[in-house]
Motif scaffolding. Sequence first.
Motif, PDB file in Angstrom:
ATOM      1  N   PRO A 188      -3.043  10.287  -7.597  1.00 49.78           N
ATOM      2  CA  PRO A 188      -2.717   8.923  -7.194  1.00 49.78           C
ATOM      3  C   PRO A 188      -1.195   8.780  -7.044  1.00 49.78           C
ATOM      4  O   PRO A 188      -0.438   9.271  -7.879  1.00 49.78           O
ATOM      5  N   THR A 189      -0.760   8.129  -5.977  1.00 46.15           N
ATOM      6  CA  THR A 189       0.672   8.010  -5.690  1.00 46.15           C
ATOM      7  C   THR A 189       1.004   6.581  -5.290  1.00 46.15           C
ATOM      8  O   THR A 189       0.291   5.968  -4.483  1.00 46.15           O
ATOM      9  N   VAL A 190       2.080   6.069  -5.874  1.00 47.47           N
ATOM     10  CA  VAL A 190       2.579   4.729  -5.559  1.00 47.47           C
ATOM     11  C   VAL A 190       3.995   4.871  -5.031  1.00 47.47           C
ATOM     12  O   VAL A 190       4.807   5.612  -5.593  1.00 47.47           O
ATOM     13  N   VAL A 191       4.301   4.173  -3.930  1.00 47.81           N
ATOM     14  CA  VAL A 191       5.647   4.164  -3.367  1.00 47.81           C
ATOM     15  C   VAL A 191       6.137   2.716  -3.323  1.00 47.81           C
ATOM     16  O   VAL A 191       5.431   1.838  -2.813  1.00 47.81           O
ATOM     17  N   ILE A 192       7.332   2.461  -3.885  1.00 46.55           N
ATOM     18  CA  ILE A 192       7.929   1.139  -3.859  1.00 46.55           C
ATOM     19  C   ILE A 192       9.372   1.256  -3.379  1.00 46.55           C
ATOM     20  O   ILE A 192       9.924   2.359  -3.284  1.00 46.55           O
ATOM     21  N   GLU A 236      13.027   8.392  10.105  1.00 48.59           N
ATOM     22  CA  GLU A 236      11.872   9.272  10.304  1.00 48.59           C
ATOM     23  C   GLU A 236      10.648   8.794   9.505  1.00 48.59           C
ATOM     24  O   GLU A 236       9.513   9.189   9.806  1.00 48.59           O
ATOM     25  N   LEU A 237      10.886   7.971   8.482  1.00 45.60           N
ATOM     26  CA  LEU A 237       9.791   7.476   7.654  1.00 45.60           C
ATOM     27  C   LEU A 237       9.170   6.198   8.204  1.00 45.60           C
ATOM     28  O   LEU A 237       8.119   5.763   7.712  1.00 45.60           O
ATOM     29  N   ASN A 238       9.801   5.579   9.198  1.00 45.48           N
ATOM     30  CA  ASN A 238       9.318   4.298   9.708  1.00 45.48           C
ATOM     31  C   ASN A 238       7.860   4.389  10.149  1.00 45.48           C
ATOM     32  O   ASN A 238       7.482   5.255  10.941  1.00 45.48           O
ATOM     33  N   GLY A 239       7.038   3.502   9.579  1.00 43.72           N
ATOM     34  CA  GLY A 239       5.626   3.447   9.946  1.00 43.72           C
ATOM     35  C   GLY A 239       4.743   4.458   9.247  1.00 43.72           C
ATOM     36  O   GLY A 239       3.516   4.429   9.421  1.00 43.72           O
ATOM     37  N   GLN A 240       5.325   5.344   8.457  1.00 45.40           N
ATOM     38  CA  GLN A 240       4.537   6.405   7.814  1.00 45.40           C
ATOM     39  C   GLN A 240       3.871   5.886   6.536  1.00 45.40           C
ATOM     40  O   GLN A 240       4.478   5.140   5.752  1.00 45.40           O
ATOM     41  N   ASP A 241       2.636   6.322   6.315  1.00 46.72           N
ATOM     42  CA  ASP A 241       1.898   5.956   5.099  1.00 46.72           C
ATOM     43  C   ASP A 241       2.261   6.958   4.010  1.00 46.72           C
ATOM     44  O   ASP A 241       1.481   7.850   3.658  1.00 46.72           O
ATOM     45  N   LEU A 242       3.465   6.810   3.484  1.00 51.27           N
ATOM     46  CA  LEU A 242       4.052   7.817   2.597  1.00 51.27           C
ATOM     47  C   LEU A 242       3.222   8.014   1.340  1.00 51.27           C
ATOM     48  O   LEU A 242       3.010   9.147   0.891  1.00 51.27           O
ATOM     49  N   ALA A 243       2.750   6.924   0.742  1.00 53.78           N
ATOM     50  CA  ALA A 243       1.973   7.046  -0.496  1.00 53.78           C
ATOM     51  C   ALA A 243       0.684   7.841  -0.274  1.00 53.78           C
ATOM     52  O   ALA A 243       0.372   8.772  -1.022  1.00 53.78           O
ATOM     53  N   GLU A 292       0.822  -1.226   0.000  1.00 54.40           N
ATOM     54  CA  GLU A 292       0.000   0.000   0.000  1.00 54.40           C
ATOM     55  C   GLU A 292       0.850   1.268   0.000  1.00 54.40           C
ATOM     56  O   GLU A 292       0.298   2.372  -0.096  1.00 54.40           O
ATOM     57  N   GLY A 293       2.163   1.135   0.123  1.00 48.18           N
ATOM     58  CA  GLY A 293       3.028   2.307   0.124  1.00 48.18           C
ATOM     59  C   GLY A 293       3.375   2.828   1.488  1.00 48.18           C
ATOM     60  O   GLY A 293       3.875   3.951   1.624  1.00 48.18           O
ATOM     61  N   ARG A 294       3.137   2.019   2.531  1.00 50.45           N
ATOM     62  CA  ARG A 294       3.536   2.394   3.888  1.00 50.45           C
ATOM     63  C   ARG A 294       4.969   1.930   4.122  1.00 50.45           C
ATOM     64  O   ARG A 294       5.342   0.822   3.738  1.00 50.45           O
ATOM     65  N   VAL A 295       5.783   2.768   4.727  1.00 51.27           N
ATOM     66  CA  VAL A 295       7.176   2.427   4.998  1.00 51.27           C
ATOM     67  C   VAL A 295       7.229   1.580   6.268  1.00 51.27           C
ATOM     68  O   VAL A 295       6.965   2.081   7.370  1.00 51.27           O
ATOM     69  N   ARG A 296       7.540   0.302   6.114  1.00 44.83           N
ATOM     70  CA  ARG A 296       7.649  -0.565   7.297  1.00 44.83           C
ATOM     71  C   ARG A 296       8.892  -0.199   8.093  1.00 44.83           C
ATOM     72  O   ARG A 296       8.846  -0.018   9.301  1.00 44.83           O
ATOM     73  N   VAL A 297      10.032  -0.129   7.408  1.00 47.18           N
ATOM     74  CA  VAL A 297      11.276   0.284   8.062  1.00 47.18           C
ATOM     75  C   VAL A 297      12.228   0.820   7.003  1.00 47.18           C
ATOM     76  O   VAL A 297      12.328   0.268   5.907  1.00 47.18           O
ATOM     77  N   SER A 298      12.890   1.929   7.299  1.00 46.99           N
ATOM     78  CA  SER A 298      13.865   2.536   6.397  1.00 46.99           C
ATOM     79  C   SER A 298      15.117   2.851   7.210  1.00 46.99           C
ATOM     80  O   SER A 298      15.181   3.893   7.879  1.00 46.99           O
ATOM     81  N   PRO A 299      16.124   1.972   7.187  1.00 45.97           N
ATOM     82  CA  PRO A 299      17.312   2.176   8.025  1.00 45.97           C
ATOM     83  C   PRO A 299      18.002   3.514   7.796  1.00 45.97           C
ATOM     84  O   PRO A 299      18.520   4.115   8.742  1.00 45.97           O
ATOM     85  N   ASN A 300      18.011   3.992   6.553  1.00 48.45           N
ATOM     86  CA  ASN A 300      18.704   5.245   6.248  1.00 48.45           C
ATOM     87  C   ASN A 300      17.850   6.482   6.523  1.00 48.45           C
ATOM     88  O   ASN A 300      18.390   7.588   6.650  1.00 48.45           O
ATOM     89  N   LEU A 301      16.548   6.313   6.583  1.00 50.64           N
ATOM     90  CA  LEU A 301      15.634   7.428   6.857  1.00 50.64           C
ATOM     91  C   LEU A 301      14.619   6.975   7.915  1.00 50.64           C
ATOM     92  O   LEU A 301      13.434   6.792   7.633  1.00 50.64           O
TER      93      LEU A 301
END
Length: 316
Positions: free
Chosen positions: A109-113, A92-99, A81-90
Motif C-alpha cells: 500500500p502506498t500513499v503520496v501527499i 514529468e509527473l504531471n497527471g501520473q498516478d504515482l501512488a 488518491e495520490g495522483r499528481v495533478r501538477v508538479s512545477p519542479n517535476l
Amino acid sequence: MRSAQAAIGIDLGGTNCRAALVTSAGRTGDVLKVATRMADGYSGFLATLAELCGRLLDDSRARGMRVSAVGMGAPGIISREGRVRVSPNLPELNGQDLAADLADRLDLPTVVINDANAICWGEALFGAGRSFSSFLTVTLGTGVGGGLVLDRRIWAGADGAAGEIGHLTVVPEGRPCGCGNRGCLEQYASARGIVLAVLERLAAGQKSSLAELAAADLTSLEVAAAARSGDALALAVFAEAGRALGQALAGVANLLNLDGAVVTGGASESFDLMLPLVSEEIRQRAFEVSGRRLQIVRGELGDDAGILGAAGMVLN
C-alpha cells in the motif's frame, strides 16, 4: 516472535530523493539518497524509486522488521488518491498516478501527499506541532511552502491545493512570481527573495558589505551573516521579509484562529532576524484574541520532517 512494524518514508525533491525506514515511534534508520533523474522517463524514475525501496526492504528483513506500507511526500498538487495533478519542479509527473504505480511495483500500500504536508504531519506527530490541535507549517527555503493541520488532521483542500501561504499576496503589484501572480510572500520571505531584495537595493545605490560579493555568490546565508554583523542593508532586508511574513500570518490567524505556526526549512536558520517584525505585524493586524493565541515556534525535525511525516501518514 512478532516483527516490529515500520513504514518506508520518502521525501521526493527536485534534485534528490531521500528515504528511510520509520517506526511508529518516529525513529528512522539510515537515510538513503539518490538523484531525482527523469532522463529515462517516468518508467525509469519509477524503477529508481523501486530499487531504493528494495534496499530498504532488504534492510528491514535483516533487522527483523515488517514494512506495512510506503508514504511519500512529493512536490506539487496531489489528489487524495495520490495522483499528481501538477508538479512545477517535476513536470514529468504531471497527471501520473504515482501512488498506484509505485504500489504496483512494490506490492505494498502506498500513499503520496504534497511534500509540505508531509513536513507538516511530521512536525505534528513527532516534532514542534505535537502540542497543537491546529497549526500551520511554513517552510522557508528557496520558495515558501505551507501545510495545514486542523483538529489533528491534515487539511489538503478539495483539490489538494490548500496551505499555499507562499502565494498569498503581500505587496500588490509587487515582484512577479513563478505562479503567475505578483507580490507573493514567496518573493519576499524566501531565501531567493532575500537575495533578490539585496540585489535590488545594491542596484539602487545603497551601501553594504555585501557589494563585495559577486551576484552569483550571494546567498541568504551571506545576507544573514552580514545582518548579524550589523550591516544596515542586510538588516533592512530581513525586516522587510519579517513584515511580509507577519502580514500573511496575521491574515491566517484571523481566518483560522490557529494554535500555532511552525517555521521550518533551510532559511528558517535566519528566522530570528525576521521574528521581531513578524510579531509586530501580527500584533498590529490580527484580532487580539487570534494573534495572542498564535504561537510561533521553530520546527524540530530538520531535514527528516518530510520522511517522518510521509511514513506517519501510513503508520498512524
